[in-house]
Structures are given as C-alpha cells and as structure tokens.
Design a protein around this motif. Structure first.
Motif, mmCIF file in Angstrom:
data_model
loop_
_atom_site.group_PDB
_atom_site.id
_atom_site.type_symbol
_atom_site.label_atom_id
_atom_site.label_comp_id
_atom_site.label_asym_id
_atom_site.label_seq_id
_atom_site.Cartn_x
_atom_site.Cartn_y
_atom_site.Cartn_z
ATOM 1 N N GLU A 243 0.838 -1.211 0.000
ATOM 2 C CA GLU A 243 0.000 0.000 0.000
ATOM 3 C C GLU A 243 0.869 1.255 0.000
ATOM 4 O O GLU A 243 0.589 2.224 -0.705
ATOM 5 C CB GLU A 243 -0.947 -0.004 1.214
ATOM 6 N N ASP A 244 1.938 1.221 0.780
ATOM 7 C CA ASP A 244 2.869 2.351 0.820
ATOM 8 C C ASP A 244 3.536 2.524 -0.545
ATOM 9 O O ASP A 244 3.705 3.639 -1.037
ATOM 10 C CB ASP A 244 3.915 2.108 1.919
ATOM 11 N N GLU B 63 2.319 1.709 -3.401
ATOM 12 C CA GLU B 63 1.334 2.255 -4.345
ATOM 13 C C GLU B 63 1.233 3.775 -4.201
ATOM 14 O O GLU B 63 1.185 4.498 -5.192
ATOM 15 C CB GLU B 63 -0.036 1.597 -4.130
ATOM 16 N N LYS B 64 1.253 4.254 -2.940
ATOM 17 C CA LYS B 64 1.210 5.703 -2.710
ATOM 18 C C LYS B 64 2.433 6.382 -3.313
ATOM 19 O O LYS B 64 2.337 7.378 -4.004
ATOM 20 C CB LYS B 64 1.156 5.984 -1.205
ATOM 21 N N ARG B 65 3.604 5.815 -3.009
ATOM 22 C CA ARG B 65 4.848 6.422 -3.482
ATOM 23 C C ARG B 65 4.955 6.356 -5.010
ATOM 24 O O ARG B 65 5.476 7.269 -5.640
ATOM 25 C CB ARG B 65 6.051 5.723 -2.837
ATOM 26 N N GLY C 145 2.480 6.429 -7.055
ATOM 27 C CA GLY C 145 1.582 7.452 -7.591
ATOM 28 C C GLY C 145 2.303 8.784 -7.748
ATOM 29 O O GLY C 145 2.164 9.481 -8.760
#
Length: 119
Positions: free
Chosen positions: A41-42, A44-46, A48
């Motif tokens: 999840e982290d 995916e954020k980074r 983005g």
C-alpha cells in the motif's frame, strides 16, 4: 529575467508506469502477510507520486534511463539486477527521488520474495 526553463524530457513514461502498475497488481493478487500488505500500500502511494512526476517530465533523462533498466529487469523477474540499478540510483539521485526510490525498493523486495514477473 528568469533563466529559460530546461527543455522537457522527451521520454515516454507509459512503459515504466505500466510495468510498475502490473507488478503491484500481481503482488496484490497474493494473500500477503499484513506487513507486506502495508508495504505494498505504501509502495502504491509512493509510485503514484512517481507517475505524476514522470508525466510532468520531472525526472531527468539519466534517471529515467536507469528506471527503464530497473523496470525491464523487474518485468523479467530479475530482482537482483533491479536492486543493483536501484542501489546506483540511490547513490547518485537520492536527493530528488528518495520518496519513490523507497517505494521501488519495497516493490523489488516483494517481487523477489513472491517470484512474480510480467513475462
């Protein structure tokens, strides 16, 4: 007056973005341990943030060339080569790119652990 802006890079980031998205999707298809799930999840954020930067031409051409190498290795399931390229990038370009490099490191580790590839 203001100095002229550097010309925008001429690379096409779609291949790199597609590879990273594809690998994240493959990793996400596994029943991950909670710690790995949080890492993904982290990542995916980074990622983005990286995609936004790439689409705006905010990553220099030399860094992009390395990123293409890294993604090519990862797509082939070669986490070791991807990590070598990653280490090179963190040594030379951490200041501008540390945020997403951290995410990519987690992705490389997951790809290596799960044995996923795009081929």
């Amino acid at each position: 007056g203001a100095p002229p802006a550097p010309p925008p890079p001429t690379y096409d980031p779609s291949g790199v973005i597609g590879t990273i998205q594809g690998l994240m999707a493959q990793c996400g298809a596994y029943q991950l341990q909670p710690v790995d799930k949080r890492r993904l999840e982290d990542t995916e954020k980074r990622s983005g943030a990286l995609f936004t930067k790439l689409q705006a031409g905010g990553v220099s051409q030399p860094v992009f060339d390395k990123l293409e190498q890294l993604c090519g290795a990862l797509a082939a399931g070669d986490a070791r080569t991807a990590l070598e390229v990653h280490v090179h990038l963190t040594t030379t370009d951490w200041a501008d790119n540390g945020h997403w490099l951290m995410g990519l490191k987690r992705l490389i580790e997951l790809v290596g652990k799960l044995g996923v590839a795009l081929q």
